[in-house]
Write a protein that holds these residues in place. Structure first.
Motif, PDB file in Angstrom:
ATOM      1  N   VAL A  36      -3.100   1.157  -4.653  1.00 59.73           N
ATOM      2  CA  VAL A  36      -3.437   2.333  -4.373  1.00 59.73           C
ATOM      3  C   VAL A  36      -4.280   3.482  -3.143  1.00 59.73           C
ATOM      4  CG1 VAL A  36      -4.103   4.111  -5.919  1.00 59.73           C
ATOM      5  CG2 VAL A  36      -2.924   2.238  -7.245  1.00 59.73           C
ATOM      6  N   VAL A  37      -3.899   4.217  -2.466  1.00 61.37           N
ATOM      7  CA  VAL A  37      -4.697   4.638  -1.452  1.00 61.37           C
ATOM      8  C   VAL A  37      -5.185   5.634  -1.659  1.00 61.37           C
ATOM      9  CG1 VAL A  37      -4.775   2.538   0.002  1.00 61.37           C
ATOM     10  CG2 VAL A  37      -3.131   4.490   0.580  1.00 61.37           C
ATOM     11  N   THR A  38      -5.747   6.685  -1.201  1.00 62.77           N
ATOM     12  CA  THR A  38      -5.970   8.734  -1.163  1.00 62.77           C
ATOM     13  C   THR A  38      -6.004   8.426  -0.108  1.00 62.77           C
ATOM     14  OG1 THR A  38      -7.858   8.336  -2.270  1.00 62.77           O
ATOM     15  CG2 THR A  38      -6.252   8.552  -3.558  1.00 62.77           C
ATOM     16  N   SER A  39      -5.901  10.130   0.245  1.00 58.31           N
ATOM     17  CA  SER A  39      -6.327  11.078   1.433  1.00 58.31           C
ATOM     18  C   SER A  39      -6.654  11.728   1.288  1.00 58.31           C
ATOM     19  CB  SER A  39      -5.363  10.244   3.315  1.00 58.31           C
ATOM     20  OG  SER A  39      -6.049  10.720   4.052  1.00 58.31           O
ATOM     21  N   SER A  40      -8.097  12.302   2.051  1.00 59.51           N
ATOM     22  CA  SER A  40      -7.892  13.522   2.067  1.00 59.51           C
ATOM     23  C   SER A  40      -7.958  14.206   3.699  1.00 59.51           C
ATOM     24  CB  SER A  40      -9.040  14.130   1.308  1.00 59.51           C
ATOM     25  OG  SER A  40     -10.276  13.506   2.073  1.00 59.51           O
ATOM     26  N   ASN A  73       1.003   5.554  -0.099  1.00 62.09           N
ATOM     27  CA  ASN A  73      -0.361   6.717  -0.530  1.00 62.09           C
ATOM     28  C   ASN A  73      -0.312   7.025  -1.798  1.00 62.09           C
ATOM     29  OD1 ASN A  73      -1.599   9.285   0.064  1.00 62.09           O
ATOM     30  ND2 ASN A  73      -2.344   7.793   2.120  1.00 62.09           N
ATOM     31  N   ALA A  74      -1.505   7.461  -2.873  1.00 60.69           N
ATOM     32  CA  ALA A  74      -0.638   8.700  -4.180  1.00 60.69           C
ATOM     33  C   ALA A  74      -1.081   9.883  -3.296  1.00 60.69           C
ATOM     34  CB  ALA A  74      -1.938   8.288  -4.984  1.00 60.69           C
ATOM     35  N   THR A  75      -1.922  10.308  -2.419  1.00 60.83           N
ATOM     36  CA  THR A  75      -1.886  11.857  -1.863  1.00 60.83           C
ATOM     37  C   THR A  75      -0.728  11.964  -1.653  1.00 60.83           C
ATOM     38  OG1 THR A  75      -3.997  11.030  -1.258  1.00 60.83           O
ATOM     39  CG2 THR A  75      -3.372  13.396  -1.065  1.00 60.83           C
ATOM     40  N   THR A  77       0.937  -1.391  -0.035  1.00 56.26           N
ATOM     41  CA  THR A  77       0.204   0.282   0.043  1.00 56.26           C
ATOM     42  C   THR A  77       1.164   1.300  -0.075  1.00 56.26           C
ATOM     43  OG1 THR A  77      -1.573  -0.823   1.203  1.00 56.26           O
ATOM     44  CG2 THR A  77      -1.703   1.361   1.223  1.00 56.26           C
ATOM     45  N   PRO A 131       3.906  11.850  -7.639  1.00 58.67           N
ATOM     46  CA  PRO A 131       4.144  10.824  -8.541  1.00 58.67           C
ATOM     47  C   PRO A 131       5.224  10.577  -9.292  1.00 58.67           C
ATOM     48  CG  PRO A 131       2.979  12.575  -8.883  1.00 58.67           C
ATOM     49  CD  PRO A 131       3.477  13.405  -7.907  1.00 58.67           C
ATOM     50  N   ASN A 149       2.703  10.894  -2.051  1.00 57.50           N
ATOM     51  CA  ASN A 149       4.172  10.645  -2.477  1.00 57.50           C
ATOM     52  C   ASN A 149       3.917  11.647  -3.750  1.00 57.50           C
ATOM     53  OD1 ASN A 149       5.459   8.622  -1.084  1.00 57.50           O
ATOM     54  ND2 ASN A 149       3.174   7.955  -0.930  1.00 57.50           N
TER      55      ASN A 149
END
Length: 142
Positions: free
Chosen positions: A132-136, A104-106, A102, A110, A108
């Motif tokens: 892939v995970v994202t986080s706001s 985090n795409a947010t 896992t 690209p 790191n």
């Protein structure tokens, strides 16, 4: 003559070995259980999974200690080495086991993330996988 394909079709199951985080619910107190952060522990589980015909070895990511009212309450996966680095090392000691992390795409960049994943894919001869995970979540971003 017709055949009933539902009876003759083979069903497949995919198995993953997940290396748990570092917290009071997953770390055994018995010293024989070994370290949750030493490479030898990751290697032992990955080799065991490969011998057991598992499809892949999975490492989750932790970006921040979990806390409540200023007190840390769960070390989880934050207390161990970075996942892609560990998986790159495991590529050298396994032959067919998929290596998944896992990331985090947010939080790191690209280009850098693509480079790190491509390196794992190259060193493992195509065995890399990305959860892939994202986080706001501002909490994680801190």
């Amino acid at each position: 003559m017709t055949t009933d394909t539902s009876r003759t079709a083979r069903h497949r199951i995919h198995l993953a070995a997940h290396f748990p985080g570092v917290n009071s619910t997953t770390v055994w107190t018995d010293p024989r259980s070994r370290s949750q952060i030493d490479f030898s522990s990751f290697e032992a589980l990955a080799r065991t999974a490969e011998r057991g015909k598992f499809d892949f070895f999975f490492l989750a990511e932790g970006l921040r200690l979990r806390e409540h009212k200023g007190l840390v309450h769960d070390l989880d996966v934050v207390g161990r080495p970075e996942s892609l680095t560990v998986l790159n090392a495991l590529a050298a000691v396994t032959d067919r086991l998929g290596l998944a992390a896992t990331v985090n795409a947010t939080f790191n960049e690209p280009y850098e993330l693509a480079r790190r994943l491509a390196t794992l894919d190259h060193l493992s001869a195509g065995r890399a996988a990305w959860n892939v995970v994202t986080s706001s979540d501002a909490f994680t971003g801190e």
